[in-house]
Scaffold this active site. Structure first.
Site, short mmCIF file in Angstrom:
data_model
loop_
_atom_site.label_atom_id
_atom_site.label_comp_id
_atom_site.label_asym_id
_atom_site.label_seq_id
_atom_site.Cartn_x
_atom_site.Cartn_y
_atom_site.Cartn_z
N ASP A 263 0.87 -1.16 0.00
CA ASP A 263 0.00 0.00 0.00
C ASP A 263 0.92 1.22 0.00
OD1 ASP A 263 -3.18 0.64 1.64
OD2 ASP A 263 -2.07 1.77 0.14
C1 GLC Z 1 -4.17 4.39 -0.13
C2 GLC Z 1 -5.11 3.27 0.25
C3 GLC Z 1 -5.25 2.20 -0.82
C4 GLC Z 1 -5.08 2.82 -2.19
C5 GLC Z 1 -3.65 3.30 -2.28
C6 GLC Z 1 -3.36 3.97 -3.65
O1 GLC Z 1 -3.42 4.79 0.98
O2 GLC Z 1 -4.87 2.61 1.49
O3 GLC Z 1 -6.54 1.61 -0.64
O4 GLC Z 1 -5.34 1.85 -3.20
O5 GLC Z 1 -3.32 4.21 -1.24
O6 GLC Z 1 -4.07 5.14 -3.76
#
Ligand code: GLC
Length: 708
Positions: A263
């Site tokens: 993430d």
């Molecule tokens: C965010 C979220 C995730 C998302 C990623 C990219 O922090 O936790 O769900 O897909 O970053 O935006």
């Protein structure tokens, strides 16, 4: 078809490592809008290292995608195209209801259709991967991200995760218009303690597998090509560097051959977690643990080469990770067409088309939940109606994670309602004292007051947890003032999580729960208020009477001293609140009225090879055609580990015409009786089971069977 092995043979170690980094588009072309937010610390990258990156997080449109890809390929020695990934969670520009609302439709076919359209729209901007479905089971409405998931039930998580992957990937990710799906957040992010986002997760390995893994596993089995690691720890180790999760379970047990992506910044966060002393250790533990792509940070690019040269990390692990990324690019057809899907014409003709909005309206219609109706709904066009509350005019009902969706594409609720009846009063105020004399007179003269209130979209979603999950005090005060005035109130709710409605429930005549229904919210709500749409949604999360009951969920264990209301003081209960939710899982009313009766079983006994046919009559005793969702639950009375008092195993959403009766049947097989044992093996034990069939988890007909 190029050979990936050949491509890899020609890569330097730096170029291989670069494939494992994902950056936002503005790193490649400085003047691009910073549309991705988050703690991008100084990445310490030289421009040459930026242009080694293998993938891009987010993109604005087709021409931007082409500019970034072009600029990258011009600078790249190896000419391996970038892959573009984005959060298409519930629509790209045509926004569908938030996933928690779509789940309430109990219509996975419709949800799959929404995912399909989302993919077709997103691909016109040259997006190849969506970070969806979010399959995090959650039992805690304080957690802001419940809005992105499907609720508290493992079976529904499985059903919807599968449906969305199939919708996005459709007939193959090689084809234009289909997205590769990335299921997230692996794993058990929804179990964040106290519902506070990014907080500690501490659950047994048994419960992890018993309740939390079903959605991710269903997505992988449906062919999801990526899995995103979650921010939280699992058994003390951050998911992003958790070997048990990523290598033992995902890549080995589940045979996942796709890409594991972190993430946002979650790899570097392992330093905050205290499991990595520094960037280098973070990178080492992650590659050993099974992480392939690092999102938004540069630990791999800055450290993997020296880790390999010092023999702390085998080259084979780097090669495996790079192979997975290149295989995804190959399967997407990017080597043949680096600009795949990017299409400025289609962006204008297909995105937000009337056709797509029609589907969004269809999904919105089935995603609403009627929580209360004393007969005031549906409204009549001849009635004198007053509209009050901020959502009478506020069009921002597309919810969080709406990506390129715009609330300007919604119409105000008063406009949608005025299609059916001219309101006496239209006021976005939530206090009577702000009404003019004429407005006040209009209110007094109204037969019914529609109060449209709730949360703002920024009160749910990522990093938006709350301890207070009632309506705003001023909204509760408005409802109370109208109640004191003796007005009949229809409460229309907008929100991203289960709310505590205990104070307002007795003071209103009806409650229509609309969550955030997306681009076509207002049209769907107005149609429903005036009876052109018969609401059919059912809750997929329990609505507490008080936040102090949280976590509260329907598939709870019985405990050794279950509350039986028999006067025994030594049982599991509260001195100051009931145990039950205000509105339970699976609950939702209709303008029709349905009676379930005559539960019959083909037999009372079954071996592991047998099946049992369970049937129930569903009668629509009203003069309004409508959908009813018949739910089949089981309870395992005695097992190796304590089992829930009920668990959803199947459901059928059936259309029943006025004054007609249909028979709904289910086939129970061994698969409905299995569970995770203490040694994590999955099978059913012989013994007694309760079969429960109903139109809500607390409205059931029961019969016992024996698995011999
Ligand atoms: C965010 C979220 C995730 C998302 C990623 C990219 O922090 O936790 O769900 O897909 O970053 O935006």
């Amino acid at each position: 078809m190029i050979s990936i092995e050949t491509v890899m043979k020609n890569l330097t170690i730096e170029e291989k490592i670069g494939q494992l980094m994902q950056l936002a588009p503005f790193f490649f072309i400085g003047d691009l809008k910073k549309e991705v937010y988050g703690p991008i610390q100084a990445l310490g990258l030289k421009e040459s290292e930026v242009f080694l990156s293998g993938s891009v997080l987010g993109i604005g449109n087709a021409s931007e995608m082409k500019r970034v890809q072009q600029a990258y390929l011009e600078k790249s020695r190896h000419k391996i195209p970038l892959i573009f990934m984005a959060d298409i969670i519930h629509g790209y520009k045509t926004i569908f209801p938030v996933p928690l609302a779509m789940a309430a439709s109990f219509n996975p076919t419709l949800v799959k259709k929404a995912a399909r359209i989302s993919a077709l729209e997103a691909q016109t901007a040259g997006i190849h991967v969506t970070f969806s479905p979010m399959a995090d089971l959650s039992r805690d409405p304080r957690w802001g991200r419940v809005v992105e998931g499907f609720g508290e039930d493992p079976y529904l998580n499985q059903v919807y995760a599968k449906a969305m992957v199939e919708g996005y990937q459709h007939d193959g990710i090689d084809k234009v218009g289909n997205l590769a799906s990335c299921v997230k957040h692996f794993a058990a992010y929804g179990a964040s303690e106290a519902g506070r986002d990014y907080n500690t997760v501490d659950l047994s390995r048994l419960n992890l597998h018993q309740y939390y893994m079903s959605g991710y596993k269903a997505a992988v089995e449906a062919g999801a090509r990526l899995v995103m690691t979650s921010f939280n720890i699992v058994e003390g180790i951050p998911a992003t560097q958790n070997k048990y999760l990523l290598r033992d379970v995902l890549k080995q047990d589940w045979q996942f051959d796709g890409v594991v992506i972190s993430d946002y910044d979650s790899l570097r966060q392992t330093i905050e977690h205290g499991t990595s002393e520094n960037d280098r250790e973070a990178a080492k533990k992650a590659i050993l643990g099974g992480l392939d792509i690092e999102m938004a940070t540069s630990s791999y690019v800055l450290n993997l080469k020296s880790l390999i040269e010092s023999n702390e990390v085998p080259m084979a692990l780097l090669d495996d990770a790079v192979y997975r990324v290149l295989k995804l690019k190959q399967d997407l057809g990017l080597f043949e067409d680096p600009f795949k899907g990017a299409d400025e014409i289609k962006e204008k003709t297909f995105v937000l088309s009337d056709e797509n909005k029609k589907v969004a309206l269809e999904v919105a219609r089935e995603s609403m939940v009627l929580l209360k109706n004393d007969g005031i709904l549906p409204l009549k066009k001849t009635q004198k109606i007053a509209l009050m509350g901020e959502y009478v005019a506020l069009t921002d009902t597309i919810g969080p994670w709406h990506w390129h969706g715009r609330h300007e594409d919604c119409i105000p609720l008063y406009e949608a309602i005025s299609e059916y009846a001219k309101p006496n009063l239209i006021s976005n105020q939530n206090t009577l004292s702000n009404l003019s004399e004429t407005e006040y007179a209009g209110l007094l003269d109204a037969d019914v007051v529609v109060v449209a209130v709730g949360e703002h979209k920024i009160e749910s979603g990522e990093a938006h947890s709350k301890v207070n999950i009632t309506l705003k005090p001023q909204d509760e005060a408005l409802i109370d003032a109208l109640y004191q005035l003796g007005k009949q109130v229809v409460l229309v709710l907008f929100h991203g999580r289960p709310l505590v409605l205990t104070k307002v429930e007795p003071k209103v005549s009806a409650i229509l729960d609309t969550f955030f229904l997306g681009t076509m919210s207002q049209q769907a709500i107005a149609e429903t208020l005036f009876g052109l749409n018969n609401p059919s949604g059912k809750l997929t999360m329990s609505y507490p009477r008080h936040v102090g009951q949280v976590p509260i969920y329907y598939n709870h264990l019985n405990t050794g001293r279950p509350f039986k209301n028999d006067g025994n003081p030594f049982t599991s209960f509260y001195l100051d609140e009931q145990n039950t939710p205000l509105y339970p899982f699976g609950f939702g009313l209709s303008y029709s009225s349905f009676k379930l009766m005559n539960l019959t079983l083909s037999t009372q006994k079954m071996t592991e090879k047998d099946t049992i046919i369970v049937s129930v009559d569903v009668e629509n005793t009203s003069n309004i055609d409508g959908y009813e969702t018949v739910q089949l639950y089981i309870r395992d009375y005695s097992a190796e580990v304590s089992r829930p008092v009920q668990e959803l195993k199947q459901f059928k959403k059936v259309w029943v015409k006025a004054h007609e009766k249909v028979v709904v049947s289910f086939t129970i097989s061994e698969q409905d009786l299995v569970y995770v044992h203490s040694d994590l093996s999955v099978y059913a034990d012989p013994g007694k089971f309760s079969i429960q069939v109903g139109n809500a988890s607390n409205q059931i007909l029961k019969a016992d069977i024996t698995r011999v």
